[in-house]
Motif scaffolding. Structure first.
Motif, PDB file in Angstrom:
ATOM      1  N   PHE A  56     -26.423  38.094   3.864  1.00 30.95           N
ATOM      2  CA  PHE A  56     -26.237  39.264   4.717  1.00 30.95           C
ATOM      3  C   PHE A  56     -27.154  40.419   4.320  1.00 30.95           C
ATOM      4  CE2 PHE A  56     -21.985  37.281   3.868  1.00 30.95           C
ATOM      5  CZ  PHE A  56     -22.021  36.441   4.977  1.00 30.95           C
ATOM      6  N   ASP A  57     -27.532  40.448   3.052  1.00 30.59           N
ATOM      7  CA  ASP A  57     -28.418  41.518   2.578  1.00 30.59           C
ATOM      8  C   ASP A  57     -29.829  41.392   3.143  1.00 30.59           C
ATOM      9  OD1 ASP A  57     -26.395  42.593   0.932  1.00 30.59           O
ATOM     10  OD2 ASP A  57     -26.876  41.160  -0.659  1.00 30.59           O
ATOM     11  N   GLY A  74     -24.714  43.729   5.042  1.00 30.90           N
ATOM     12  CA  GLY A  74     -25.727  43.713   4.013  1.00 30.90           C
ATOM     13  C   GLY A  74     -26.089  45.066   3.448  1.00 30.90           C
ATOM     14  N   TYR A  75     -26.601  45.009   2.212  1.00 32.60           N
ATOM     15  CA  TYR A  75     -27.131  46.174   1.507  1.00 32.60           C
ATOM     16  C   TYR A  75     -28.589  45.893   1.182  1.00 32.60           C
ATOM     17  CZ  TYR A  75     -22.211  47.405   0.536  1.00 32.60           C
ATOM     18  OH  TYR A  75     -20.873  47.721   0.635  1.00 32.60           O
ATOM     19  N   SER A  90     -24.905  53.928  -1.283  1.00 32.86           N
ATOM     20  CA  SER A  90     -24.340  52.656  -0.799  1.00 32.86           C
ATOM     21  C   SER A  90     -24.862  51.513  -1.660  1.00 32.86           C
ATOM     22  CB  SER A  90     -24.693  52.428   0.674  1.00 32.86           C
ATOM     23  OG  SER A  90     -26.089  52.414   0.856  1.00 32.86           O
ATOM     24  N   THR A  91     -24.044  51.079  -2.597  1.00 28.37           N
ATOM     25  CA  THR A  91     -24.390  49.946  -3.455  1.00 28.37           C
ATOM     26  C   THR A  91     -23.279  48.911  -3.367  1.00 28.37           C
ATOM     27  OG1 THR A  91     -23.357  51.036  -5.361  1.00 28.37           O
ATOM     28  CG2 THR A  91     -25.741  51.340  -5.061  1.00 28.37           C
ATOM     29  N   PRO A  92     -23.618  47.635  -3.377  1.00 29.33           N
ATOM     30  CA  PRO A  92     -22.588  46.597  -3.247  1.00 29.33           C
ATOM     31  C   PRO A  92     -21.682  46.536  -4.463  1.00 29.33           C
ATOM     32  CG  PRO A  92     -24.728  45.613  -3.734  1.00 29.33           C
ATOM     33  CD  PRO A  92     -24.977  47.071  -3.492  1.00 29.33           C
ATOM     34  N   ALA A  93     -20.414  46.220  -4.228  1.00 33.63           N
ATOM     35  CA  ALA A  93     -19.463  46.050  -5.322  1.00 33.63           C
ATOM     36  C   ALA A  93     -19.843  44.813  -6.131  1.00 33.63           C
ATOM     37  CB  ALA A  93     -18.050  45.914  -4.773  1.00 33.63           C
TER      38      ALA A  93
END
Length: 515
Positions: free
Chosen positions: A433-434, A455-456, A465-468
């Motif tokens: 998705f990124d 996505g990130y 906005s950074t993914p967990a």
């Protein structure tokens, strides 16, 4: 005193009872053989993938490698019939043997033998439900709405493409980084690709709903998984698939809005698993595949079971690339290979003449063909205005190298980003998705916040906005749960579809009919 008698021999059973018994046996044997066939050639079955592909029926058979059909007939038609014949021949002797047993074992064993077909069928159904994690599939209707909570609609963001470059995206069938492991394979099977020294992400991992080709295309280009669209009423499924994610905004939709021409070139048939419908719906202006290659001079005897060998595909991609560059219109050229497809790969005559052999040779030769295409782009001077993305579409399934790949503790998908001035990654882990925001930012499209779909972006700095760190675990549990936001991406029949895949003077559906 009532005397218990054994069941009559097969020859004396009523025909209807005999047919019922044989039918129960046959269905049970089919389910068990089908499970074996899937495990042998695809690995652990994915119920989402199975239910998705079933809706394409005869079209799926027509557009896939004939070897799959032959192996299916062998294992799922001929083998159950052979085993059924052996069972029915053995039953009279088994009954006579049981009748000779002494009490108390004779009666329960005879009852068990009478009920064996039904018990075998129940066991086969139970095994199937367990094997495909059917309980998790069924309970997905009641879990947390992960998708709705995390999805960012691309159409609602203002993107800046003033500095965007041309884009080439190459999807290489089932290409894992594990093929480069010298300790496992004795050499780097991907040496031509690793020598390109592009920017790459060390941990490109596979999330739920992305583990087969059309799902990987959807995930990387739309930032969403390919979920169980079979949940819809059977009468409307075909129409919903025709407007494939019609309310989603995907990579080619965004590029088309910015004046790009989107071109898709694959070795296989575009009709396989609804790929043509996805491409037509999302602004691919030209789509080329097996049917077009045959119409324009390719000989079927020079193809593999899917279509063009990778070498021939890249030869045509070079010609198309020259046309696109000469047109001076921005473009996105997407290429999808087939040679490394399971179960055994496809070694072209050209690769064999170069000394490649076996499945290892298929992987190495494909890596060489992709690298040769990249060198062509560089030598022509196109890298001044064009960036290249190379992605494995998903992790490899069952193939001759599975015994070397599966024990590796951290299986990841190959990826490389090549440009004149490659940007620096902001992290090591990425998911399918990124790729939507990451590819766009790599091409020079600025994305506020760096988020699109699920996505990130893995390029540039987006501290807000950074993914967990544990998001993949959360996705494994809840991503494929039922979501009204996800269902809204599939327009219902008759609903107004503002994203109809037609940009005015270019009709993708017409292009698909031609190519």
């Amino acid at each position: 005193m009532k005397i218990f008698t054994a069941a009559p021999d097969t020859a004396t059973q009523p025909l209807t009872a005999l047919l019922l018994r044989a039918s129960l046996y046959l269905l049970a044997l089919f389910l068990l053989c089908l499970s074996y066939w899937i495990h042998r050639y695809f690995g652990k079955p994915d119920l989402h993938q199975i239910t998705y592909h079933l809706k394409f029926g005869a079209e799926l058979v027509r557009s896939s490698d004939p070897e799959f059909t032959r192996r299916f007939v062998r294992w799922c038609v001929q083998m159950p019939l052979l085993l059924l014949g052996l069972l029915m021949l053995a039953e009279p002797g088994l009954r006579r043997h049981l009748a000779c047993l002494q009490q108390p074992w004779r009666r329960p064993l005879i009852i068990l033998q009478r009920r064996l077909p039904a018990l075998l069928l129940l066991a086969a159904i139970g095994f199937w439900l367990y094997d495909v994690s059917a309980l998790k599939y069924a309970t997905a209707n009641f879990g947390p709405n992960y998708f709705g909570t995390h999805y960012v609609q691309p159409g609602k963001l203002a993107l800046d493409a003033s500095r965007a470059k041309n884009l080439i995206v190459i999807y290489v069938e089932s290409l894992e980084t594990g093929y480069a492991n010298r300790k496992v394979f004795g050499r780097d099977l991907l040496a031509p690709l690793t020598a390109l020294r592009g920017t790459s992400f060390a941990s490109y991992q596979q999330a739920p709903g992305t583990g087969w080709t059309i799902a990987a295309l959807v995930a990387t280009q739309c930032g969403v998984p390919l979920e169980r669209v079979t949940i819809f009423d059977g009468n409307t499924q075909g129409q919903m698939i025709k407007s494939f994610l019609g309310n989603a905004v995907c990579l080619p939709d965004i590029l088309a809005q910015q004046g790009y021409r989107n071109v898709f070139m694959g070795g296989g048939s575009p009709t396989f698993a609804g790929k043509d419908k996805f491409l037509a719906q999302h602004h691919y202006h030209e789509v080329y595949g097996r049917e077009y290659w045959l119409k324009t001079g390719a000989r079927e005897r020079d193809m593999n079971g899917w279509g063009l060998y990778d070498r021939d595909l890249f030869a045509r991609a070079k010609s198309k690339l020259h046309q696109l560059v000469s047109s001076r219109q921005k473009f996105n050229l997407t290429v999808l290979t087939v040679d490394t497809h399971e179960p055994a790969g496809h070694l072209s005559a050209g690769c064999a003449q170069q000394g490649y052999a076996g499945f290892d040779g298929v992987v190495s030769c494909t890596a060489s063909e992709v690298a040769d295409f990249v060198r062509y782009v560089r030598d022509q001077g196109y890298l001044e205005t064009t960036n290249i993305v190379i992605l494995g579409d998903h992790l490899a399934r069952k193939n001759p190298a599975s015994e070397q790949l599966e024990p590796q503790p951290h299986r990841t998908i190959f990826n490389a980003f090549l440009s004149k001035e490659p940007p620096k990654p902001n992290r090591e882990q990425v998911l399918h998705f990124d790729m939507l925001p990451t590819i766009l930012e790599f091409a020079g499209v600025a994305i506020p916040g760096g988020r699109l779909g699920l996505g990130y972006s893995a390029f540039n700095q987006h501290p807000e906005s950074t993914p967990a760190p544990d998001r993949l675990d959360d996705m494994d549990k809840d991503l494929l749960n039922r979501s009204s936001e996800y269902m809204a991406l599939w327009p219902t029949p008759g609903a107004d579809d503002s994203n109809d895949g037609n940009d005015g003077d270019n009709d993708p559906d017409a292009a698909l009919n031609r190519h």
